[in-house]
Motif scaffolding. Structure first.
Motif, PDB file in Angstrom:
ATOM      1  N   ASN A   1       0.844  -1.193   0.000  1.00  0.00           N
ATOM      2  CA  ASN A   1       0.000   0.000   0.000  1.00  0.00           C
ATOM      3  C   ASN A   1       0.879   1.242   0.000  1.00  0.00           C
ATOM      4  O   ASN A   1       2.008   1.216   0.507  1.00  0.00           O
ATOM      5  N   ILE A   2       0.348   2.323  -0.541  1.00  0.00           N
ATOM      6  CA  ILE A   2       1.043   3.615  -0.501  1.00  0.00           C
ATOM      7  C   ILE A   2       0.029   4.686  -0.112  1.00  0.00           C
ATOM      8  O   ILE A   2      -1.153   4.600  -0.478  1.00  0.00           O
ATOM      9  N   PRO A   3       0.455   5.710   0.645  1.00  0.00           N
ATOM     10  CA  PRO A   3      -0.448   6.812   0.981  1.00  0.00           C
ATOM     11  C   PRO A   3      -0.923   7.535  -0.274  1.00  0.00           C
ATOM     12  O   PRO A   3      -0.259   7.523  -1.316  1.00  0.00           O
ATOM     13  N   ALA A   4      -2.065   8.181  -0.154  1.00  0.00           N
ATOM     14  CA  ALA A   4      -2.684   8.825  -1.314  1.00  0.00           C
ATOM     15  C   ALA A   4      -1.826   9.937  -1.904  1.00  0.00           C
ATOM     16  O   ALA A   4      -1.884  10.200  -3.099  1.00  0.00           O
ATOM     17  N   ASN A   5      -1.021  10.579  -1.083  1.00  0.00           N
ATOM     18  CA  ASN A   5      -0.221  11.714  -1.571  1.00  0.00           C
ATOM     19  C   ASN A   5       1.178  11.316  -2.030  1.00  0.00           C
ATOM     20  O   ASN A   5       2.011  12.169  -2.316  1.00  0.00           O
ATOM     21  N   THR A   6       1.449  10.014  -2.117  1.00  0.00           N
ATOM     22  CA  THR A   6       2.773   9.557  -2.546  1.00  0.00           C
ATOM     23  C   THR A   6       2.927   9.755  -4.050  1.00  0.00           C
ATOM     24  O   THR A   6       2.036   9.413  -4.824  1.00  0.00           O
ATOM     25  N   THR A   7       4.070  10.284  -4.465  1.00  0.00           N
ATOM     26  CA  THR A   7       4.306  10.553  -5.882  1.00  0.00           C
ATOM     27  C   THR A   7       5.232   9.499  -6.482  1.00  0.00           C
ATOM     28  O   THR A   7       5.936   8.773  -5.765  1.00  0.00           O
ATOM     29  N   ARG A   8       5.210   9.444  -7.791  1.00  0.00           N
ATOM     30  CA  ARG A   8       6.100   8.539  -8.529  1.00  0.00           C
ATOM     31  C   ARG A   8       7.546   8.840  -8.193  1.00  0.00           C
ATOM     32  O   ARG A   8       8.366   7.936  -8.010  1.00  0.00           O
ATOM     33  N   LYS A   9       7.879  10.125  -8.106  1.00  0.00           N
ATOM     34  CA  LYS A   9       9.251  10.547  -7.841  1.00  0.00           C
ATOM     35  C   LYS A   9       9.726  10.038  -6.494  1.00  0.00           C
ATOM     36  O   LYS A   9      10.864   9.587  -6.353  1.00  0.00           O
ATOM     37  N   ASP A  10       8.854  10.105  -5.466  1.00  0.00           N
ATOM     38  CA  ASP A  10       9.233   9.664  -4.122  1.00  0.00           C
ATOM     39  C   ASP A  10       9.628   8.186  -4.112  1.00  0.00           C
ATOM     40  O   ASP A  10      10.675   7.808  -3.578  1.00  0.00           O
ATOM     41  N   ILE A  11       8.782   7.348  -4.716  1.00  0.00           N
ATOM     42  CA  ILE A  11       9.034   5.910  -4.696  1.00  0.00           C
ATOM     43  C   ILE A  11      10.232   5.545  -5.563  1.00  0.00           C
ATOM     44  O   ILE A  11      11.087   4.740  -5.168  1.00  0.00           O
ATOM     45  N   ALA A  12      10.317   6.136  -6.753  1.00  0.00           N
ATOM     46  CA  ALA A  12      11.424   5.831  -7.661  1.00  0.00           C
ATOM     47  C   ALA A  12      12.755   6.238  -7.038  1.00  0.00           C
ATOM     48  O   ALA A  12      13.737   5.484  -7.107  1.00  0.00           O
ATOM     49  N   GLU A  13      12.815   7.406  -6.422  1.00  0.00           N
ATOM     50  CA  GLU A  13      14.059   7.870  -5.806  1.00  0.00           C
ATOM     51  C   GLU A  13      14.457   6.987  -4.632  1.00  0.00           C
ATOM     52  O   GLU A  13      15.644   6.728  -4.421  1.00  0.00           O
ATOM     53  N   TYR A  14      13.475   6.517  -3.864  1.00  0.00           N
ATOM     54  CA  TYR A  14      13.794   5.632  -2.739  1.00  0.00           C
ATOM     55  C   TYR A  14      14.473   4.365  -3.233  1.00  0.00           C
ATOM     56  O   TYR A  14      15.526   3.957  -2.716  1.00  0.00           O
ATOM     57  N   TYR A  15      13.876   3.723  -4.246  1.00  0.00           N
ATOM     58  CA  TYR A  15      14.442   2.470  -4.732  1.00  0.00           C
ATOM     59  C   TYR A  15      15.772   2.687  -5.452  1.00  0.00           C
ATOM     60  O   TYR A  15      16.697   1.876  -5.320  1.00  0.00           O
ATOM     61  N   GLU A  16      15.881   3.745  -6.219  1.00  0.00           N
ATOM     62  CA  GLU A  16      17.150   4.023  -6.907  1.00  0.00           C
ATOM     63  C   GLU A  16      18.275   4.233  -5.902  1.00  0.00           C
ATOM     64  O   GLU A  16      19.395   3.741  -6.088  1.00  0.00           O
ATOM     65  N   HIS A  17      17.980   4.969  -4.826  1.00  0.00           N
ATOM     66  CA  HIS A  17      18.988   5.180  -3.770  1.00  0.00           C
ATOM     67  C   HIS A  17      19.338   3.852  -3.093  1.00  0.00           C
ATOM     68  O   HIS A  17      20.512   3.574  -2.819  1.00  0.00           O
ATOM     69  N   THR A  18      18.330   3.008  -2.843  1.00  0.00           N
ATOM     70  CA  THR A  18      18.562   1.709  -2.214  1.00  0.00           C
ATOM     71  C   THR A  18      19.411   0.821  -3.104  1.00  0.00           C
ATOM     72  O   THR A  18      20.368   0.180  -2.641  1.00  0.00           O
ATOM     73  N   PHE A  19      19.090   0.779  -4.387  1.00  0.00           N
ATOM     74  CA  PHE A  19      19.861  -0.041  -5.327  1.00  0.00           C
ATOM     75  C   PHE A  19      21.320   0.395  -5.364  1.00  0.00           C
ATOM     76  O   PHE A  19      22.242  -0.431  -5.329  1.00  0.00           O
ATOM     77  N   GLN A  20      21.550   1.708  -5.464  1.00  0.00           N
ATOM     78  CA  GLN A  20      22.920   2.221  -5.540  1.00  0.00           C
ATOM     79  C   GLN A  20      23.709   1.879  -4.295  1.00  0.00           C
ATOM     80  O   GLN A  20      24.887   1.517  -4.366  1.00  0.00           O
ATOM     81  N   SER A  21      23.060   1.983  -3.131  1.00  0.00           N
ATOM     82  CA  SER A  21      23.730   1.670  -1.873  1.00  0.00           C
ATOM     83  C   SER A  21      24.113   0.192  -1.797  1.00  0.00           C
ATOM     84  O   SER A  21      25.225  -0.160  -1.383  1.00  0.00           O
ATOM     85  N   ILE A  22      23.213  -0.683  -2.238  1.00  0.00           N
ATOM     86  CA  ILE A  22      23.473  -2.124  -2.188  1.00  0.00           C
ATOM     87  C   ILE A  22      24.514  -2.526  -3.226  1.00  0.00           C
ATOM     88  O   ILE A  22      25.362  -3.395  -2.977  1.00  0.00           O
ATOM     89  N   MET A  23      24.483  -1.898  -4.401  1.00  0.00           N
ATOM     90  CA  MET A  23      25.421  -2.246  -5.472  1.00  0.00           C
ATOM     91  C   MET A  23      26.869  -1.983  -5.083  1.00  0.00           C
ATOM     92  O   MET A  23      27.782  -2.590  -5.620  1.00  0.00           O
ATOM     93  N   ARG A  24      27.076  -1.059  -4.156  1.00  0.00           N
ATOM     94  CA  ARG A  24      28.455  -0.804  -3.699  1.00  0.00           C
ATOM     95  C   ARG A  24      29.023  -2.019  -2.971  1.00  0.00           C
ATOM     96  O   ARG A  24      30.230  -2.229  -2.950  1.00  0.00           O
ATOM     97  N   GLN A  25      28.145  -2.816  -2.359  1.00  0.00           N
ATOM     98  CA  GLN A  25      28.586  -4.023  -1.655  1.00  0.00           C
ATOM     99  C   GLN A  25      28.493  -5.261  -2.541  1.00  0.00           C
ATOM    100  O   GLN A  25      29.295  -6.176  -2.421  1.00  0.00           O
ATOM    101  N   HIS A  26      27.497  -5.293  -3.421  1.00  0.00           N
ATOM    102  CA  HIS A  26      27.299  -6.435  -4.316  1.00  0.00           C
ATOM    103  C   HIS A  26      27.594  -5.980  -5.739  1.00  0.00           C
ATOM    104  O   HIS A  26      26.680  -5.779  -6.546  1.00  0.00           O
ATOM    105  N   ILE A  27      28.855  -5.801  -6.031  1.00  0.00           N
ATOM    106  CA  ILE A  27      29.262  -5.248  -7.329  1.00  0.00           C
ATOM    107  C   ILE A  27      28.893  -6.214  -8.461  1.00  0.00           C
ATOM    108  O   ILE A  27      29.185  -7.401  -8.393  1.00  0.00           O
ATOM    109  N   GLY A  28      28.272  -5.673  -9.481  1.00  0.00           N
ATOM    110  CA  GLY A  28      27.927  -6.455 -10.660  1.00  0.00           C
ATOM    111  C   GLY A  28      26.597  -7.177 -10.603  1.00  0.00           C
ATOM    112  O   GLY A  28      26.143  -7.710 -11.604  1.00  0.00           O
TER     113      GLY A  28
END
Length: 254
Positions: A56-83
């Protein structure tokens, strides 16, 4: 040279182009095919798992908010799991999301763990009540060559709400069939290096998109594990001592 021989030579010259077309041709791959195959080989470097998530997501959640969260998470994890590339599809409905992720089991575990940490520390986190529908291990190939995000604004059609007439097993079956069809359609349509259909997905493949009420129904189903419970099971010991195996008093060794 006789006039007959002269005409015969002309006839042979006219038939040569046709004969060359009829001769077997050596297949040649274009550069796009080469790039796609290169991408596939790169994505096969590790054993790949696929996970289907709803939340579920709150009614006021935007595409940008969710996309930026996951992109930041992916980048952080990729530093440890290279490739270990993350591919998949994130569909953002007005009140829910459907998220398909493909990567190594370790990377997917880290993504779930990041969500659990946010859920514990932030009561107003932008993603809530996440459920794991299914997780497939060691899949033969990926459905997605990249991670894509699409906003879905299809109106709710209560007259066609299959959740009122079908069992949970039937809803799950339809869910998996439709999502796999959508993945295969995108795999064929999206070219390497392009951004994909983006928010135009509902115009490109409207018949393959699941209704929002199905995602909401799966979010409420108690049968599916939340990430915290899944991680607890994932991290727990494999060998558990049963009460029948415990002997009291404990044997003494001399």
């Amino acid at each position: 040279m006789s006039r007959v021989d002269h005409h015969a030579q002309k006839a042979n010259k006219r038939t040569n182009p046709l004969e060359s077309l009829l001769m077997p041709q050596v297949p040649r791959n274009n550069y796009l095919h080469f790039q796609k195959e290169k991408q596939r080989l790169h994505l096969k470097k590790f054993l790949i798992d696929r996970i289907f998530l709803v939340a579920n997501i709150p009614a006021n959640t935007t595409r940008k908010d969710i996309a930026e969260y996951y992109e930041h998470t992916f980048q952080s994890i990729m530093r440890q799991h290279i490739g270990e590339t993350v591919t998949g599809l994130l569909l953002i409905y007005p009140t829910v999301i459907l998220h398909i992720l493909e990567s190594s089991s370790g990377t997917l575990f880290k993504i779930l763990l990041d969500y659990v940490n946010h859920e514990k520390n932030d009561k107003e986190f932008l993603i809530q009540g996440m459920k794991i529908i299914v997780m497939s291990h060691n899949i033969p190939s990926r459905l997605f060559l990249q991670w894509q995000v699409s906003v879905i604004n299809v109106p709710v059609t209560y007259l066609d709400d299959v959740t009122q007439s079908q069992t949970l097993e039937e809803v799950i079956t339809e869910f998996l069939i439709q999502t796999h069809k959508l993945g295969l359609n995108l795999f064929k349509a999206v070219k390497v290096g392009t951004k994909g259909p983006g928010d135009n997905l509902q115009q490109v493949s409207p018949e393959l998109l699941l209704p929002e009420q199905i995602i909401k129904y799966l979010c409420k189903a108690e049968r599916f594990l939340d990430p915290a419970t899944f991680i607890k099971m994932y991290s727990g010991p494999i060998h558990i001592s049963l009460d029948s195996e415990v002997v009291w008093p404990a044997p003494t060794h001399f």
